[in-house]
Design a protein around this motif. Structure first.
Motif, PDB file in Angstrom:
ATOM      1  N   GLY A   1       0.785  -1.228   0.000  1.00 31.10           N
ATOM      2  CA  GLY A   1       0.000   0.000   0.000  1.00 31.10           C
ATOM      3  C   GLY A   1       0.815   1.274   0.000  1.00 31.10           C
ATOM      4  O   GLY A   1       0.235   2.369   0.001  1.00 31.10           O
ATOM      5  N   GLU A   2       2.133   1.195  -0.015  1.00 29.36           N
ATOM      6  CA  GLU A   2       2.997   2.374   0.029  1.00 29.36           C
ATOM      7  C   GLU A   2       3.872   2.411  -1.218  1.00 29.36           C
ATOM      8  O   GLU A   2       4.441   1.400  -1.615  1.00 29.36           O
ATOM      9  CB  GLU A   2       3.864   2.361   1.283  1.00 29.36           C
ATOM     10  N   PHE A   3       3.989   3.622  -1.831  1.00 28.68           N
ATOM     11  CA  PHE A   3       4.694   3.752  -3.092  1.00 28.68           C
ATOM     12  C   PHE A   3       5.598   4.983  -3.057  1.00 28.68           C
ATOM     13  O   PHE A   3       5.295   5.987  -2.414  1.00 28.68           O
ATOM     14  CB  PHE A   3       3.696   3.892  -4.245  1.00 28.68           C
ATOM     15  N   SER A   4       6.726   4.881  -3.765  1.00 32.51           N
ATOM     16  CA  SER A   4       7.636   6.002  -3.931  1.00 32.51           C
ATOM     17  C   SER A   4       7.360   6.635  -5.286  1.00 32.51           C
ATOM     18  O   SER A   4       7.349   5.940  -6.315  1.00 32.51           O
ATOM     19  CB  SER A   4       9.087   5.506  -3.863  1.00 32.51           C
ATOM     20  N   ALA A   5       7.110   7.942  -5.293  1.00 36.22           N
ATOM     21  CA  ALA A   5       6.744   8.622  -6.537  1.00 36.22           C
ATOM     22  C   ALA A   5       7.368  10.010  -6.573  1.00 36.22           C
ATOM     23  O   ALA A   5       7.776  10.559  -5.550  1.00 36.22           O
ATOM     24  CB  ALA A   5       5.228   8.724  -6.660  1.00 36.22           C
ATOM     25  N   ALA A   6       7.416  10.595  -7.782  1.00 37.59           N
ATOM     26  CA  ALA A   6       8.070  11.883  -7.974  1.00 37.59           C
ATOM     27  C   ALA A   6       7.246  13.046  -7.471  1.00 37.59           C
ATOM     28  O   ALA A   6       7.787  14.060  -7.028  1.00 37.59           O
ATOM     29  CB  ALA A   6       8.377  12.070  -9.463  1.00 37.59           C
ATOM     30  N   ALA A   7       5.918  12.955  -7.551  1.00 35.40           N
ATOM     31  CA  ALA A   7       5.059  14.094  -7.216  1.00 35.40           C
ATOM     32  C   ALA A   7       3.823  13.624  -6.475  1.00 35.40           C
ATOM     33  O   ALA A   7       3.334  12.515  -6.698  1.00 35.40           O
ATOM     34  CB  ALA A   7       4.664  14.854  -8.483  1.00 35.40           C
ATOM     35  N   SER A   8       3.323  14.494  -5.600  1.00 37.39           N
ATOM     36  CA  SER A   8       2.127  14.189  -4.820  1.00 37.39           C
ATOM     37  C   SER A   8       1.192  15.393  -4.860  1.00 37.39           C
ATOM     38  O   SER A   8       1.636  16.532  -4.697  1.00 37.39           O
ATOM     39  CB  SER A   8       2.499  13.866  -3.366  1.00 37.39           C
ATOM     40  N   ILE A   9      -0.099  15.142  -5.109  1.00 34.06           N
ATOM     41  CA  ILE A   9      -1.100  16.207  -5.148  1.00 34.06           C
ATOM     42  C   ILE A   9      -2.219  15.848  -4.166  1.00 34.06           C
ATOM     43  O   ILE A   9      -2.829  14.780  -4.297  1.00 34.06           O
ATOM     44  CB  ILE A   9      -1.687  16.364  -6.566  1.00 34.06           C
TER      45      ILE A   9
END
Length: 344
Positions: free
Chosen positions: A190-198
């Protein structure tokens, strides 16, 4: 019943953000992977949100009891680990996230039926176009409702091209972030590493198009509180299910919206006449004018259409937006005979 807003009055409360930016290298060149995203806040008032949530929870209850008309309308997998268990309710088309047991590939399953858009959700879709959240070229004809319990998520993906761009998702009950990135990494269930969060505020609508829809993947990590999202999309004409019947109110909307818009500056002799011409109750009319002008709220037009009447029979010929469900038939209810229809 909820108040009916004139388009200009309703749109005035909406706050729009379109300048999202995050550069990543794609095929050897730097690209703004968030190009095409738009966040529209305050599209639905707190009172309207409460009615929408109540409607969705009622639909979920009917789905759990097997009372929706088509078998594949409702799905709720067994929650066996964190991030798994999100319930979905599909309207307009049956969409496969992965190949199913019958060998159907991911995408719209053309020979499967699900329930049509309930009147309340069709009213929401109508507002999105009338308030310029979505263009008239993409009047939604399908939607998927996601009901998250604590720790449920949506893994990284790009929406299937069986659906046109743009599409949009509305958020309710609790704010949650949506993550974007060209490449995403699973950190934990359920947890992810990503470049951007909105962040997605309640009552807001996020529109996805351009690079934000097709270059970047997106996901919603495990949520800390119960949450509902409703994603509205228009199907590619070549992918529409066999036997699909479009909602008459939405089908006529594209043609209505592309007509020259009438504004207060170009209105007929008085505002009451303008409101009547737009299918609105004449809030600025005199008592004598009010007696002469029948109101045409959406629930009346929707009930008339579903009772087999033509839209031209509705007063004023116009259909404003209303989220009141008091006069709607029970959403997803069984036919009057009480017999549950078989799978279509």
């Amino acid at each position: 019943a909820m108040s009916t807003l004139l388009p200009d009055e309703g749109m005035a409360r909406v706050r729009r953000k379109k300048d999202f930016r995050h550069m990543e290298r794609v095929d050897g060149r730097m690209l703004n992977i968030l190009q095409g995203l738009e966040l529209h806040a305050n599209v639905f008032s707190p009172d309207e949100q409460a009615r929408i949530v109540a409607c969705v929870l009622d639909l979920q209850d009917q789905g759990r009891r097997g009372r929706l008309r088509a078998e594949r309308t409702y799905s709720e997998p067994r929650k066996w680990m964190r991030g798994k268990g999100r319930a979905t309710i599909q309207f307009g088309c049956c969409y496969n996230y992965a190949a199913d047991r019958d060998g159907n590939p991911p995408g719209i399953v053309r020979d499967e039926s699900v329930d049509p858009l309930p009147p309340l959700l069709a009213a929401m879709a109508r507002r999105l176009v009338l308030w310029r959240v979505l263009p008239p070229s993409c009047v939604p004809d399908s939607c998927i409702v996601n009901v998250y319990d604590v720790d449920d998520c949506i893994p990284p993906h790009v929406d299937h091209h069986d659906f046109l761009r743009p599409f949009c998702t509305a958020s309710f009950l609790a704010e949650a972030p949506i993550l974007f990135g060209r490449d995403m990494r699973v950190v934990a269930p359920g947890e992810f590493s990503a470049a951007a969060s909105i962040p997605l505020p309640v009552g807001s609508v996020l529109v996805l198009a351009g690079n934000g829809a097709d270059v970047a993947k997106h996901c919603v990590p495990a949520v800390p509180a119960k949450r509902i999202s409703i994603t509205f999309r228009k199907m590619d004409a070549s992918k529409v299910p066999f036997g699909f019947r479009p909602d008459p109110l939405l089908q006529s909307l594209a043609a209505a919206v592309v007509r020259p818009a009438m504004t207060a500056a170009s209105a007929p002799p008085n505002r009451a006449a303008w409101e009547q011409g737009q299918g609105e109750p004449a809030k600025h009319a005199t008592p004598q004018q009010q007696q002469q002008q029948p109101a045409a709220p959406l629930y009346q037009a929707a009930a008339a259409v579903r009772a087999g009447q033509t839209q031209s029979q509705s007063p004023g010929g116009g259909v404003p937006f209303s989220l009141s469900t008091d006069e709607f038939p029970a959403l997803g209810a069984s036919p009057a005979s009480g017999r549950r229809p078989g799978r279509r």
